[in-house]
Design a protein around this motif. Structure first.
Motif: not given
Ligand code: AR6
Length: 182
Positions: A42-44, A131-135
């Motif tokens: 994800g973003v991280a 939270s709206t991705g992997i979570f």
């Molecule tokens: N720029 C902007 N938004 C993004 C990007 C980017 N480069 N990449 C993804 N998104 P997530 P979570 C969106 O999964 O749900 C990680 O493994 C994505 O489409 O990044 O809080 C962490 O280490 C979604 O709408 O975060 C944790 O283990 C949003 O960012 C876990 O994921 C959040 O998606 C956290 O899950």
């Protein structure tokens, strides 16, 4: 690309952006992290790939010193090679049907992030849809929580940092409910 922009009576500028968070230039970028600050996907993952291994190393050191970050909490590290002074790592809730206080926990993560930026004096921050991705938090329910939490923070702290709050959304499906809420 700027999708929506609002200047609140408190002087805070709230900007909805479609794009990649790692491309943003800000005092602080917000990361959607897990409690162990293990930045895999994800973003991280994107932040660490672009910002370099220093971000993961500082995150490991943070957890070694303070222990895991609770849901709704915030940890601050440097931003490596990214165009920011710091990363505010916040841990949003894992969605499990909405019966475990996930909505309040998401609001708390957003509020604590804004409070951390205020305490540090960061004027411009950029955050993803925590939270709206992997979570798995439903985007339609998350979007109004972002708006309401930001608006309430601003109203409580007129003229105080962060005076520019950018919410950066990558994909079209997430953008739609945010556009409606913002
Ligand atoms: N720029 C902007 N938004 C993004 C990007 C980017 N480069 N990449 C993804 N998104 P997530 P979570 C969106 O999964 O749900 C990680 O493994 C994505 O489409 O990044 O809080 C962490 O280490 C979604 O709408 O975060 C944790 O283990 C949003 O960012 C876990 O994921 C959040 O998606 C956290 O899950």
């Amino acid at each position: 690309r700027t999708v929506a922009e609002t200047i609140l009576p408190s002087g805070h500028r709230v900007v909805l952006v479609q794009g990649d968070l790692t491309e943003e230039e800000a005092d602080a970028l917000v990361n959607a992290a897990n409690s162990y600050l293990q930045h895999g996907g994800g973003v991280a993952g994107a932040l660490v790939r672009k910002g370099g291994p220093q971000i993961q190393a500082e995150s490991d050191e943070w957890v070694r010193r303070h222990g895991p970050v609770p849901t709704g909490g915030v940890a601050i590290t440097g931003a490596g090679r990214l165009r920011a002074r710091a990363i505010l790592h916040t841990v949003g809730p894992v969605w499990s049907g909405g019966t475990r206080g996930e909505e309040q926990q998401l609001a708390e993560a957003i509020r604590n992030t804004l409070e951390a930026a205020r305490a540090q004096g960061y004027e411009r921050i950029a955050m993803p849809a925590i939270s709206t991705g992997i979570f798995g938090f439903p985007k339609e329910r998350a979007a109004p929580i972002f708006w309401e939490t930001i608006a309430a923070f601003a109203a409580a702290h007129p003229g105080e940092p962060p005076r520019e709050i950018r919410v950066v959304i990558l994909d079209e499906a997430t953008l739609r409910p945010f556009e409606a809420a913002f």
